[in-house]
Design a protein around this motif. Structure first.
Motif, PDB file in Angstrom:
ATOM      1  N   LYS A 169       0.729  -1.231   0.111  1.00 42.48           N
ATOM      2  CA  LYS A 169      -0.352  -0.001   0.134  1.00 42.48           C
ATOM      3  C   LYS A 169       1.375   1.101   0.165  1.00 42.48           C
ATOM      4  O   LYS A 169       2.023   1.025   0.256  1.00 42.48           O
ATOM      5  N   GLY A 170       0.665   2.474   0.175  1.00 44.10           N
ATOM      6  CA  GLY A 170       0.738   3.623  -0.067  1.00 44.10           C
ATOM      7  C   GLY A 170       2.338   3.849  -0.924  1.00 44.10           C
ATOM      8  O   GLY A 170       2.385   3.395  -1.683  1.00 44.10           O
ATOM      9  N   LYS A 171       3.584   4.053  -0.627  1.00 43.20           N
ATOM     10  CA  LYS A 171       4.805   4.378  -0.400  1.00 43.20           C
ATOM     11  C   LYS A 171       4.983   3.219  -0.867  1.00 43.20           C
ATOM     12  O   LYS A 171       6.354   3.195  -2.027  1.00 43.20           O
ATOM     13  N   LYS A 211     -10.866   6.763  -1.706  1.00 44.46           N
ATOM     14  CA  LYS A 211     -10.017   6.680  -0.611  1.00 44.46           C
ATOM     15  C   LYS A 211      -8.714   7.371  -0.759  1.00 44.46           C
ATOM     16  O   LYS A 211      -8.208   7.515  -2.193  1.00 44.46           O
ATOM     17  N   THR A 212      -8.094   7.384  -0.475  1.00 44.58           N
ATOM     18  CA  THR A 212      -7.247   8.984   0.004  1.00 44.58           C
ATOM     19  C   THR A 212      -5.856   7.635  -1.903  1.00 44.58           C
ATOM     20  O   THR A 212      -5.551   8.478  -1.683  1.00 44.58           O
ATOM     21  N   GLU A 213      -5.233   7.083  -0.896  1.00 46.45           N
ATOM     22  CA  GLU A 213      -5.091   6.360  -0.920  1.00 46.45           C
ATOM     23  C   GLU A 213      -4.649   5.997  -2.721  1.00 46.45           C
ATOM     24  O   GLU A 213      -4.474   5.979  -3.377  1.00 46.45           O
ATOM     25  N   ASP A 214      -6.145   5.248  -2.917  1.00 53.41           N
ATOM     26  CA  ASP A 214      -7.071   5.052  -4.170  1.00 53.41           C
ATOM     27  C   ASP A 214      -6.548   6.202  -5.419  1.00 53.41           C
ATOM     28  O   ASP A 214      -6.131   6.116  -6.554  1.00 53.41           O
ATOM     29  N   GLN A 215      -6.571   7.574  -4.813  1.00 56.02           N
ATOM     30  CA  GLN A 215      -6.917   8.991  -5.771  1.00 56.02           C
ATOM     31  C   GLN A 215      -5.016   8.781  -6.362  1.00 56.02           C
ATOM     32  O   GLN A 215      -4.773   9.092  -7.336  1.00 56.02           O
ATOM     33  N   GLU A 216      -4.710   8.694  -5.108  1.00 53.87           N
ATOM     34  CA  GLU A 216      -3.078   8.902  -5.659  1.00 53.87           C
ATOM     35  C   GLU A 216      -2.720   7.634  -5.968  1.00 53.87           C
ATOM     36  O   GLU A 216      -1.608   8.068  -7.358  1.00 53.87           O
ATOM     37  N   LEU A 217      -2.988   6.630  -5.849  1.00 54.65           N
ATOM     38  CA  LEU A 217      -2.908   5.717  -7.133  1.00 54.65           C
ATOM     39  C   LEU A 217      -3.223   5.755  -8.640  1.00 54.65           C
ATOM     40  O   LEU A 217      -2.434   5.786  -9.626  1.00 54.65           O
ATOM     41  N   ILE A 218      -4.485   6.382  -9.100  1.00 52.63           N
ATOM     42  CA  ILE A 218      -4.900   6.549  -9.958  1.00 52.63           C
ATOM     43  C   ILE A 218      -4.189   7.740 -10.724  1.00 52.63           C
ATOM     44  O   ILE A 218      -3.196   7.500 -11.282  1.00 52.63           O
TER      45      ILE A 218
END
Length: 299
Positions: A169-171, A211-218
């Protein structure tokens, strides 16, 4: 649309990576309660087919069950995974007896639980030990339990762990995606992984709330997705050019005789638009002179 896109992505990725090395079954249904094992892998007789997958290849050296979790796995979920494993053992032994075979304990599948993080008390509670030979992030329960837990965010950032870190996840996941994008463009692993990430991006974008992490992944996947589309178009154009070259050379050989290697190379250097023009013009050629004259004008 799947309710858990990250879980489906994990299954698809593991299936894509492991398929060359043996039989992969996803969503394997066991016993009368209709429970499913996420990924069941049974290796074939050629382990070299997936030997370059690092830690994943080592985990798949024998029949294996992979249960990936997007969020930290709970105690109840670990117990549930182990319960499914032992049900699978029972069915495997029963089928072997039916076939007149006797299985050793080493032939029974091992369970690998994949989790981004996990609290130390949970690992201690299950008696999970980090053996030096496996490296950081890999914990094994007692041998007879045939269970291992891979804490993805504890894995070292080395090529050997790439395919598990891709499920983090994340970074951690973002770094792994960058490493996959940096693989040689002709790598089948790179192509398959980015294609699956492209599908995941489409699913995540279609969700009403993210979620914020999904938006960052996109946001990270978008330029990679566009680059893959461009690469696919380039591959399609080159394939079209090769097909057009082959067709034109065949037609020229029939119409005016053998074409020299030098002229063949000149034809192959033409862009697709010029190849199409040559395909129309050659219908009026009477000899080699017409071809060379056309190339001098249009080459």
């Amino acid at each position: 649309m799947t309710q858990f896109p990250h879980d489906q992505f994990a299954k698809n990725l593991l299936e894509s990576l492991l398929a060359p090395g043996g039989q992969v079954t996803t969503a394997l249904t066991i016993d009368s309660e209709v429970r499913e094992i996420d990924v069941y892998f049974n290796p074939n007789n050629d382990p070299t087919r997936i030997s370059d997958l690092g830690l994943l290849a080592r985990c798949a050296a024998q029949p294996a069950v992979f249960e990936p979790f997007r969020n930290p796995v709970s105690t109840a979920e670990i117990r549930s995974c182990m319960s499914k494993l032992y049900d699978l053992h029972r069915e495997t032994v029963r089928q072997a007896k039916k076939d007149g075979r006797k299985l050793t304990d080493a032939e029974l599948p091992i369970l690998w639980i994949l989790t981004p993080t996990l609290a130390a008390p949970t690992l201690t509670g299950f008696g999970a030990i980090n053996e030096v030979s496996w490296g950081d992030g890999v914990y094994l329960l007692s041998p007879l339990q045939k269970t291992g837990i891979i804490v993805i965010h504890q894995l070292p950032s080395i090529p050997d762990t790439l395919w598990f870190r891709l499920l983090g996840k994340g970074k951690v996941q973002q770094q792994a995606i960058s490493e996959v994008a940096g693989l040689p463009v002709d790598s089948p692993y790179r192509t398959d992984a980015l294609k699956l990430f492209g599908n995941l991006r489409i699913i995540l974008e279609a969700q009403k709330s993210r979620k914020t992490e999904d938006q960052e992944l996109i946001m990270q996947l978008s330029p990679l997705y566009l680059a893959e589309i461009q690469a696919a178009e380039d591959r399609g154009r080159k394939l079209g050019e090769r097909r057009e070259e082959t067709l034109i050379l065949r037609q020229l050989n029939r119409r005016i005789g053998d074409v020299s290697l030098q002229i063949q190379e000149q034809i192959k250097s033409l862009p697709l638009e010029r190849l199409e023009d040559l395909g129309e013009a050659l219908l009026d050629f009477a000899g080699m002179e017409d071809l060379t004259a056309w190339l001098d004008t249009n080459g």
